[in-house]
Design a protein around this motif. Sequence first.
Motif, PDB file in Angstrom:
ATOM      1  N   THR A 172       0.854  -1.187   0.000  1.00 14.11           N
ATOM      2  CA  THR A 172       0.000   0.000   0.000  1.00 14.11           C
ATOM      3  C   THR A 172       0.889   1.236   0.000  1.00 14.11           C
ATOM      4  OG1 THR A 172      -0.128   0.071   2.400  1.00 14.11           O
ATOM      5  CG2 THR A 172      -1.924  -1.054   1.287  1.00 14.11           C
ATOM      6  N   ILE A 173       0.359   2.302  -0.546  1.00 17.51           N
ATOM      7  CA  ILE A 173       1.023   3.607  -0.508  1.00 17.51           C
ATOM      8  C   ILE A 173       0.013   4.537   0.142  1.00 17.51           C
ATOM      9  CG2 ILE A 173       2.026   5.491  -1.872  1.00 17.51           C
ATOM     10  CD1 ILE A 173       2.606   3.371  -4.098  1.00 17.51           C
ATOM     11  N   ARG A 174       0.387   5.069   1.329  1.00 14.57           N
ATOM     12  CA  ARG A 174      -0.590   5.838   2.102  1.00 14.57           C
ATOM     13  C   ARG A 174      -1.117   7.031   1.304  1.00 14.57           C
ATOM     14  NH1 ARG A 174       0.188   9.082   7.260  1.00 14.57           N
ATOM     15  NH2 ARG A 174       2.293   8.239   7.206  1.00 14.57           N
ATOM     16  N   ASP A 175      -2.441   7.124   1.263  1.00 12.75           N
ATOM     17  CA  ASP A 175      -3.158   8.211   0.578  1.00 12.75           C
ATOM     18  C   ASP A 175      -2.942   8.266  -0.936  1.00 12.75           C
ATOM     19  OD1 ASP A 175      -4.557   8.985   2.791  1.00 12.75           O
ATOM     20  OD2 ASP A 175      -3.154  10.559   3.367  1.00 12.75           O
ATOM     21  N   LYS A 176      -2.453   7.163  -1.497  1.00 15.25           N
ATOM     22  CA  LYS A 176      -2.340   7.073  -2.956  1.00 15.25           C
ATOM     23  C   LYS A 176      -3.702   7.281  -3.622  1.00 15.25           C
ATOM     24  CE  LYS A 176      -1.841   2.868  -5.120  1.00 15.25           C
ATOM     25  NZ  LYS A 176      -2.696   2.698  -6.312  1.00 15.25           N
ATOM     26  N   GLY A 177      -4.757   6.729  -2.985  1.00 18.11           N
ATOM     27  CA  GLY A 177      -6.094   6.867  -3.564  1.00 18.11           C
ATOM     28  C   GLY A 177      -6.520   8.322  -3.677  1.00 18.11           C
ATOM     29  N   VAL A 178      -6.159   9.112  -2.672  1.00  8.49           N
ATOM     30  CA  VAL A 178      -6.500  10.540  -2.687  1.00  8.49           C
ATOM     31  C   VAL A 178      -5.733  11.236  -3.813  1.00  8.49           C
ATOM     32  CG1 VAL A 178      -6.372  12.699  -1.388  1.00  8.49           C
ATOM     33  CG2 VAL A 178      -6.988  10.564  -0.208  1.00  8.49           C
ATOM     34  N   VAL A 179      -4.425  10.967  -3.881  1.00  8.37           N
ATOM     35  CA  VAL A 179      -3.596  11.619  -4.906  1.00  8.37           C
ATOM     36  C   VAL A 179      -4.094  11.231  -6.302  1.00  8.37           C
ATOM     37  CG1 VAL A 179      -1.278  11.736  -5.914  1.00  8.37           C
ATOM     38  CG2 VAL A 179      -1.564  11.724  -3.406  1.00  8.37           C
ATOM     39  N   ASN A 180      -4.311   9.945  -6.529  1.00  8.89           N
ATOM     40  CA  ASN A 180      -4.683   9.510  -7.874  1.00  8.89           C
ATOM     41  C   ASN A 180      -6.052  10.052  -8.287  1.00  8.89           C
ATOM     42  OD1 ASN A 180      -2.264   8.222  -7.851  1.00  8.89           O
ATOM     43  ND2 ASN A 180      -3.070   6.156  -8.065  1.00  8.89           N
ATOM     44  N   ASN A 181      -6.985  10.086  -7.337  1.00 11.00           N
ATOM     45  CA  ASN A 181      -8.307  10.633  -7.634  1.00 11.00           C
ATOM     46  C   ASN A 181      -8.197  12.119  -7.991  1.00 11.00           C
ATOM     47  OD1 ASN A 181     -11.258  10.707  -7.619  1.00 11.00           O
ATOM     48  ND2 ASN A 181     -11.104  11.757  -5.640  1.00 11.00           N
ATOM     49  N   ARG A 182      -7.524  12.886  -7.141  1.00 13.98           N
ATOM     50  CA  ARG A 182      -7.502  14.343  -7.335  1.00 13.98           C
ATOM     51  C   ARG A 182      -6.638  14.743  -8.529  1.00 13.98           C
ATOM     52  NH1 ARG A 182      -6.599  17.836  -2.466  1.00 13.98           N
ATOM     53  NH2 ARG A 182      -7.773  19.263  -3.798  1.00 13.98           N
ATOM     54  N   VAL A 183      -5.509  14.058  -8.709  1.00 22.16           N
ATOM     55  CA  VAL A 183      -4.625  14.378  -9.850  1.00 22.16           C
ATOM     56  C   VAL A 183      -5.310  13.999 -11.163  1.00 22.16           C
ATOM     57  CG1 VAL A 183      -2.469  13.688 -10.992  1.00 22.16           C
ATOM     58  CG2 VAL A 183      -2.454  14.336  -8.564  1.00 22.16           C
ATOM     59  N   THR A 184      -5.923  12.822 -11.201  1.00 25.30           N
ATOM     60  CA  THR A 184      -6.644  12.395 -12.411  1.00 25.30           C
ATOM     61  C   THR A 184      -7.701  13.425 -12.802  1.00 25.30           C
ATOM     62  OG1 THR A 184      -6.322  10.031 -12.034  1.00 25.30           O
ATOM     63  CG2 THR A 184      -8.245  10.652 -13.346  1.00 25.30           C
TER      64      THR A 184
ATOM     65  N   ARG B 216       2.396  19.967  -6.424  1.00 26.67           N
ATOM     66  CA  ARG B 216       2.827  20.794  -7.563  1.00 26.67           C
ATOM     67  C   ARG B 216       1.654  21.107  -8.489  1.00 26.67           C
ATOM     68  NH1 ARG B 216       8.784  19.011  -9.851  1.00 26.67           N
ATOM     69  NH2 ARG B 216       9.669  18.450  -7.831  1.00 26.67           N
ATOM     70  N   LEU B 217       0.757  20.146  -8.664  1.00 31.15           N
ATOM     71  CA  LEU B 217      -0.348  20.352  -9.615  1.00 31.15           C
ATOM     72  C   LEU B 217      -1.512  21.112  -9.012  1.00 31.15           C
ATOM     73  CD1 LEU B 217      -0.364  16.923 -11.455  1.00 31.15           C
ATOM     74  CD2 LEU B 217       0.120  19.156 -12.463  1.00 31.15           C
ATOM     75  N   LEU B 218      -1.811  20.840  -7.760  1.00 28.26           N
ATOM     76  CA  LEU B 218      -3.026  21.408  -7.157  1.00 28.26           C
ATOM     77  C   LEU B 218      -2.731  22.491  -6.142  1.00 28.26           C
ATOM     78  CD1 LEU B 218      -4.369  17.941  -7.219  1.00 28.26           C
ATOM     79  CD2 LEU B 218      -6.012  19.736  -7.602  1.00 28.26           C
ATOM     80  N   GLY B 219      -1.476  22.671  -5.746  1.00 30.28           N
ATOM     81  CA  GLY B 219      -1.129  23.686  -4.763  1.00 30.28           C
ATOM     82  C   GLY B 219      -1.906  23.465  -3.474  1.00 30.28           C
TER      83      GLY B 219
END
Length: 237
Positions: free
Chosen positions: A42-54, A232-235
């Motif tokens: 698992t990568i902690r909070d990967k789901g949050v990053v991938n959802n928001r970055v996508t 970097r993408l969402l500040g």
Amino acid sequence: MEIREQLYEGKAKKVFATDDPSLVLVDYKDDATAGNGAKKGTIRDKGVVNNRVTNHLMRMLMEKGIPTHLVEEIDDRRTLVKKVQIVPLEVIVRNVAAGSLAKRLGLPEGTKLDSTVLEYCYKDDALGDPMVNEYHIAAIHAATPEELRTIADYSFRINRYLSEYLAEVGIQLIDFKLEFGRLPDGTIVLADEISPDTCRFWDVKTGAHLDKDLFRRDLGGEEAAYQEVMSRLLGDQ
Ligand code: TMP
């Protein structure tokens, strides 16, 4: 909007039905796999990053005229998308040799490719997602020739838009994987995700990996790298 039964659970996401038959809810997990499921973690909070970055990148692409399945971000991990029939292809776009291409062609990782390379893999876990070309795709009816022209055209355009956009935040887009879907009327739209799981992102200044290769190759630091891409993408958004 009411959430109904779970339709599907994949390696990185769950998909739920909703009370609207034309929409489904995607729920991003922190589970990470590599090598077609051989390595798990698992990568902690990967789901949050991938959802928001996508969603951030898909919104940018939609402004440029690329149709996508995105409807509405519900919260940090969950997004409402149009229900599509997934075209059973992984479309890989490459600007710089890395990963399997570097191996296959004997090029050192980081070698700039003089022209963009497009590859297709047939989505079939049991077969290990074999690489296919236009002739295979036509023969097995994975996509029609017209659909494939649209997919290739969108993929090259997405590469241009993403490369330029990421360069502004000091990220070099090495390569990435896309998936497309068909709406009920046959329209091709970009689906799935665009995230550090599905792209190679290298820091422009240091060359540091800011993507899933940190996990795939046991290099460490993946949690911080995913957060770095998001900030970097969402500040502060
Ligand atoms: P590769 O070098 O392993 O073929 O990967 C090329 C790019 O596609 C890389 O950015 C990772 C991404 N990718 C996926 O997202 N899913 C996959 O199943 C594969 C094989 C690659």
